[in-house]
Design a protein around this motif. Structure first.
Motif: not given
Ligand code: BTN
Length: 310
Positions: A86-113
């Protein structure tokens, strides 16, 4: 969620309402009403039609509309059953100029810590990233990590789980000397020294997950394991986002609230900093998130590092 669909849901929440009344109230055609109701059914809302009109019987357990429905915070939600991160997706949305968005998932296949570690994110968790654009200098941004730790701690406590915070941003459950990790937080940001452009706060909550399915090293626990029954992920996520929204708007209150839930203060700690390890008693926290440690050779103020309770 589509604005009109939101209004259809708000109207249904007040009780049964007929198709013609809805069409009048929303200034749309009756067939448009029907299409919105069908779309809500597709998303898992149970909407019955009876003599009194449409009746909302139940709301889906999780998902974008489920979380947005009744949410008292100005976020839109993008939901994925499964996504790499979800962080990677949110970074992509940031690059598109978005804000105040929550990316939410039931499962992540490449979650980063943190420290580029993997973050295991099986189905049943609350894996989310909040993208926003605060009007603050970069140096203040760590306060949002503290804010997210406070927000998730409050939501966990409301769900009946006595969570507390280990500096800077682990949320855990203590049983005697034992500490079990419940939540991890990974904050990423971009900007210039005098102004943040965007912040992504990534929050990974072991919600309805069996700790046996998570790696042992973190000594994990989950909300469902602590409660002995699943948590309502929709309500939990809403509380978390509402708390976070209120804290991000009033960062003055964050440090005080963090102190209230901290398990690190008063403990002997060892913090691995870029300049080497620092050991001593953690005595306080300073805005925007530095830990104050009394060492044998004096007071140290540490702004980042891996912290171990000794
Ligand atoms: C840690 O190392 O403790 C931080 C873990 C952060 C995990 C969350 S889950 C949602 C978001 N997406 C990611 O890939 N990471 C964060």
């Amino acid at each position: 969620m589509n604005e009109t669909r939101h209004r259809v849901l708000d109207a249904l929440a007040d009780g049964p309402v007929s198709g013609p009344t809805l069409a009048d109230e929303l200034d749309i055609s009756r067939s448009a009403v029907w299409k919105h109701v069908e779309a809500l059914r597709d998303e898992g809302f149970e909407v019955r039609s009876d003599d009194a009109g449409y009746v909302l019987d139940s709301v889906p357990e999780f998902g974008a509309s489920a979380v947005e429905y009744g949410l008292d915070a100005p976020f839109s939600v993008e939901y994925h059953d499964s996504i790499p991160s979800t962080n990677a997706r949110a970074r992509d949305l940031a690059a598109e100029g978005a804000s105040d968005i929550v990316v939410l998932a039931d499962e992540q296949t490449g979650g980063r810590g943190r420290l580029d570690r993997d973050w295991h994110s099986p189905s049943g968790g609350v894996w989310l990233s909040v993208l926003f654009r605060p009007d603050v200098p970069m140096a203040h941004a760590p306060v949002f990590t503290l804010a997210s730790a406070v927000a998730v701690t409050r939501a966990a406590r409301e769900a009946g789980v006595e969570a507390s915070i280990k500096w800077p941003n682990d949320v855990l459950v203590r049983r005697g000397e034992e500490e079990r990790k419940l939540v991890g937080i990974l904050t990423e940001m971009e900007g210039e020294a005098d102004r943040v452009s965007w912040v992504v706060v990534g929050i990974g909550v072991n919600a309805n997950v069996d700790p046996a399915d998570l790696p042992d090293e973190a000594n994990p626990t989950s909300l469902s394991a602590e409660r002995g029954e699943p948590v309502d992920r929709r309500l939990f996520t809403q509380r978390l986002l509402e708390e976070f929204d209120s804290l991000r708007q009033d960062t003055e209150q964050v440090v005080e609230a963090w102190r209230e839930y901290a398990t690190t203060l008063g403990q002997q700690v060892r913090v691995e900093t870029p300049g080497g390890p620092i050991e001593g008693e953690a005595v306080d926290i300073q805005f925007p998130g530095a830990l104050v440690i009394e060492t044998e050779s004096g007071t140290e103020v540490v702004s980042a590092g891996d912290c171990e309770h000794l």
